[in-house]
Design a protein around this motif. Structure first.
Motif, PDB file in Angstrom:
ATOM      1  N   LEU A  99       0.857  -1.287  -0.159  1.00 14.62           N
ATOM      2  CA  LEU A  99       0.122  -0.093  -0.091  1.00 14.62           C
ATOM      3  C   LEU A  99       0.969   1.275   0.148  1.00 14.62           C
ATOM      4  N   LEU A 100       1.829   1.203   0.948  1.00 17.76           N
ATOM      5  CA  LEU A 100       2.885   2.344   0.903  1.00 17.76           C
ATOM      6  C   LEU A 100       3.510   2.568  -0.515  1.00 17.76           C
ATOM      7  N   THR A 101       4.202   1.551  -1.258  1.00 11.56           N
ATOM      8  CA  THR A 101       4.640   1.827  -2.301  1.00 11.56           C
ATOM      9  C   THR A 101       3.693   2.078  -3.494  1.00 11.56           C
ATOM     10  N   ALA A 102       2.550   1.787  -3.424  1.00 11.08           N
ATOM     11  CA  ALA A 102       1.499   2.130  -4.366  1.00 11.08           C
ATOM     12  C   ALA A 102       1.029   3.443  -4.219  1.00 11.08           C
ATOM     13  N   CYS A 103       0.883   4.068  -3.009  1.00 10.94           N
ATOM     14  CA  CYS A 103       0.506   5.507  -2.683  1.00 10.94           C
ATOM     15  C   CYS A 103       1.590   6.459  -3.162  1.00 10.94           C
ATOM     16  N   GLY A 104       2.979   6.085  -2.947  1.00 12.91           N
ATOM     17  CA  GLY A 104       3.970   6.802  -3.514  1.00 12.91           C
ATOM     18  C   GLY A 104       4.519   6.925  -5.043  1.00 12.91           C
ATOM     19  N   SER A 105       3.681   6.217  -5.752  1.00 12.49           N
ATOM     20  CA  SER A 105       4.043   6.047  -7.186  1.00 12.49           C
ATOM     21  C   SER A 105       3.836   7.096  -8.149  1.00 12.49           C
ATOM     22  N   ALA A 106       4.963   7.745  -8.724  1.00 12.13           N
ATOM     23  CA  ALA A 106       4.565   8.719  -9.647  1.00 12.13           C
ATOM     24  C   ALA A 106       3.783   8.258 -11.124  1.00 12.13           C
ATOM     25  N   SER A 107       3.328   9.127 -11.519  1.00 13.93           N
ATOM     26  CA  SER A 107       2.300   8.684 -12.875  1.00 13.93           C
ATOM     27  C   SER A 107       2.810   9.610 -14.030  1.00 13.93           C
ATOM     28  N   LEU A 108       3.327   8.712 -15.104  1.00 21.00           N
ATOM     29  CA  LEU A 108       3.480   9.473 -16.429  1.00 21.00           C
ATOM     30  C   LEU A 108       2.520  10.248 -16.950  1.00 21.00           C
ATOM     31  N   LYS A 109       1.283   9.975 -16.836  1.00 22.69           N
ATOM     32  CA  LYS A 109       0.159  10.531 -17.169  1.00 22.69           C
ATOM     33  C   LYS A 109       0.173  12.229 -16.776  1.00 22.69           C
ATOM     34  N   GLU A 110       0.753  12.316 -15.544  1.00 26.84           N
ATOM     35  CA  GLU A 110       0.656  13.777 -15.111  1.00 26.84           C
ATOM     36  C   GLU A 110       1.683  14.713 -15.807  1.00 26.84           C
ATOM     37  N   HIS A 111       2.524  14.018 -16.607  1.00 28.39           N
ATOM     38  CA  HIS A 111       2.931  14.836 -17.778  1.00 28.39           C
ATOM     39  C   HIS A 111       2.628  15.011 -19.055  1.00 28.39           C
ATOM     40  N   THR A 112       1.749  14.549 -19.326  1.00 29.35           N
ATOM     41  CA  THR A 112       1.006  14.429 -20.690  1.00 29.35           C
ATOM     42  C   THR A 112       1.309  15.834 -21.394  1.00 29.35           C
ATOM     43  N   ASN A 113       0.619  16.770 -20.863  1.00 28.85           N
ATOM     44  CA  ASN A 113       0.826  18.231 -21.705  1.00 28.85           C
ATOM     45  C   ASN A 113       1.880  19.096 -21.407  1.00 28.85           C
ATOM     46  N   THR A 114       2.790  18.424 -20.633  1.00 39.13           N
ATOM     47  CA  THR A 114       4.033  19.342 -20.478  1.00 39.13           C
ATOM     48  C   THR A 114       5.009  19.589 -21.624  1.00 39.13           C
ATOM     49  N   THR A 115       5.659  20.739 -21.640  1.00 38.24           N
ATOM     50  CA  THR A 115       6.490  21.017 -22.715  1.00 38.24           C
ATOM     51  C   THR A 115       7.963  21.464 -22.001  1.00 38.24           C
TER      52      THR A 115
END
Length: 173
Positions: free
Chosen positions: A12-28
């Protein structure tokens, strides 16, 4: 039963702390490996232990080229203790922002994907320490700062436990 509860808590702790690639979809700017990793590059980095203490510093000279969807990145490492090593990556653009890579010390295939200005790789790497080869899992994040600079942060783990981190700054020459 206590072991199962402990395992569930750690998961549970590792799943909660995982970063998501989708958070960067519209970054430039948008990261395309074939554009950034092309020609001569220079990198500066450090290896930290699991507590964040500095273990080593290093510099890397890189030479990268692409022919269509296939690329090669040659890396020459020089560590602050005088150790030198070389890694040669063979990369393939699979389309749909997905990449694969192999190198002599990579176990199997590195699989990665870009979204916006970020790339996420996950792979196993053989690391020699005092005459013994250890297989370490790398969670490798790259973030394009601008057309000439990229930041790389890599978490290293063994059996799911954090064993260290690599921080790297790469720039085009």
């Amino acid at each position: 039963m206590k072991i199962l509860a402990l395992f569930s808590f750690v998961l549970l702790l590792t799943a909660c702390g995982s970063a998501s690639l989708k958070e960067h979809t519209n970054t430039t700017p948008e990261l395309k490996l074939e554009q950034f990793f092309d020609g001569e590059l220079k990198a500066y980095g450090m290896v930290l232990d699991r507590s964040g203490n500095l273990l080593r510093r290093f510099e890397v000279k890189l030479l990268a080229s692409w022919q269509g969807d296939e690329g090669e990145i040659k890396e020459w490492f020089v560590f602050d203790d005088g150790e030198k090593s070389t890694r040669v990556w063979q990369l393939k653009n699979l389309g749909n922002n997905q990449y694969q890579g192999t190198a002599g010390d990579v176990v199997g295939i590195a699989n990665g994907k870009t979204e916006g200005s970020a790339l996420y790789w996950k792979y196993d790497l053989e690391i020699p320490v005092d005459g013994t080869i250890y297989e370490i899992t790398l969670d490798d994040w790259m973030f394009l700062i601008d057309e000439k600079r990229l930041f790389n942060k890599t978490n290293m783990s063994k059996w799911g436990f954090n064993v260290g981190e690599v921080i790297l700054y790469i720039e085009k020459i």
